[in-house]
Design an enzyme around this catalytic site. Structure first.
Site, PDB file in Angstrom:
ATOM      1  N   SER A   3     -76.048 -86.824  23.161  1.00  0.00           N
ATOM      2  CA  SER A   3     -75.509 -85.273  22.763  1.00  0.00           C
ATOM      3  C   SER A   3     -77.107 -85.055  22.355  1.00  0.00           C
ATOM      4  O   SER A   3     -78.246 -85.286  22.093  1.00  0.00           O
ATOM      5  CB  SER A   3     -75.250 -85.342  21.064  1.00  0.00           C
ATOM      6  OG  SER A   3     -75.461 -85.082  20.111  1.00  0.00           O
ATOM      7  N   HIS A   4     -77.258 -83.763  22.368  1.00  0.00           N
ATOM      8  CA  HIS A   4     -78.346 -82.838  21.980  1.00  0.00           C
ATOM      9  C   HIS A   4     -79.088 -82.596  20.238  1.00  0.00           C
ATOM     10  O   HIS A   4     -80.302 -82.982  20.578  1.00  0.00           O
ATOM     11  CB  HIS A   4     -78.182 -81.133  21.529  1.00  0.00           C
ATOM     12  CG  HIS A   4     -77.944 -80.452  23.314  1.00  0.00           C
ATOM     13  ND1 HIS A   4     -76.835 -80.846  23.963  1.00  0.00           N
ATOM     14  CD2 HIS A   4     -78.728 -79.939  23.955  1.00  0.00           C
ATOM     15  CE1 HIS A   4     -76.909 -79.938  25.134  1.00  0.00           C
ATOM     16  NE2 HIS A   4     -78.071 -80.290  25.486  1.00  0.00           N
ATOM     17  N   SER A   5     -78.246 -83.564  19.581  1.00  0.00           N
ATOM     18  CA  SER A   5     -78.391 -83.789  18.074  1.00  0.00           C
ATOM     19  C   SER A   5     -78.553 -85.145  17.681  1.00  0.00           C
ATOM     20  O   SER A   5     -77.692 -85.442  17.866  1.00  0.00           O
ATOM     21  CB  SER A   5     -77.429 -83.232  17.528  1.00  0.00           C
ATOM     22  OG  SER A   5     -77.438 -83.536  15.999  1.00  0.00           O
ATOM     23  N   ASP A  59     -72.116 -84.640  25.624  1.00  0.00           N
ATOM     24  CA  ASP A  59     -71.910 -83.454  23.992  1.00  0.00           C
ATOM     25  C   ASP A  59     -71.311 -82.565  25.339  1.00  0.00           C
ATOM     26  O   ASP A  59     -70.104 -82.181  25.990  1.00  0.00           O
ATOM     27  CB  ASP A  59     -72.444 -83.576  22.908  1.00  0.00           C
ATOM     28  CG  ASP A  59     -73.968 -82.861  23.034  1.00  0.00           C
ATOM     29  OD1 ASP A  59     -74.392 -82.524  23.771  1.00  0.00           O
ATOM     30  OD2 ASP A  59     -74.515 -82.757  21.965  1.00  0.00           O
ATOM     31  N   SER A  62     -76.397 -79.446  29.392  1.00  0.00           N
ATOM     32  CA  SER A  62     -77.514 -79.992  30.096  1.00  0.00           C
ATOM     33  C   SER A  62     -77.371 -81.931  29.207  1.00  0.00           C
ATOM     34  O   SER A  62     -78.043 -81.942  29.602  1.00  0.00           O
ATOM     35  CB  SER A  62     -79.019 -79.837  29.211  1.00  0.00           C
ATOM     36  OG  SER A  62     -78.693 -79.905  27.979  1.00  0.00           O
TER      37      SER A  62
END
Length: 115
Positions: A3-5, A59, A62
């Protein structure tokens, strides 16, 4: 879990611990410094730490691209698959299925029918 987060990845991990406590969930959320983003090398490091077969979920954007690239770069002998679906729903189906004894091939089939 890619995930980006880091917080999103950790939140999904918390949810899955309640539903399938025996299933290991490995995280590659956010960048090393805690900011938003994904890093193919970090994803690859997490994949290499997994003891058995592994399923990569991501997610958006990228994160998916980097997860697929990490899979392309992976040179180990473990069965590692990527599934491109909604991350929370896919993670839930995969974790519960794994907790019920399904192997990676069966989980991939389950995901195709459930998400």
């Amino acid at each position: 879990m890619v995930s980006h987060s880091a917080k999103i990845a950790e939140g999904i991990q918390d949810l899955l611990k309640e539903m399938a406590p025996a299933v290991p969930i490995h995280l590659a959320g956010g960048l090393e410094d805690g900011t938003i983003g994904t890093d193919v090398n970090r994803i690859l490091e997490v994949v290499e730490q997994v003891d058995e077969a592994a399923l990569i979920l991501s997610d958006i954007g990228s994160a998916t691209m980097n997860a697929e690239l990490a899979l392309d770069l992976y040179e180990g002998d473990k069965d590692v698959q990527f599934y491109d679906g909604p991350i929370v729903e896919s993670a839930f189906v995969a974790a519960v299925s794994a907790g019920n004894g399904m192997n990676l091939e069966q989980i991939m089939e389950q995901l195709k029918h459930e998400t």
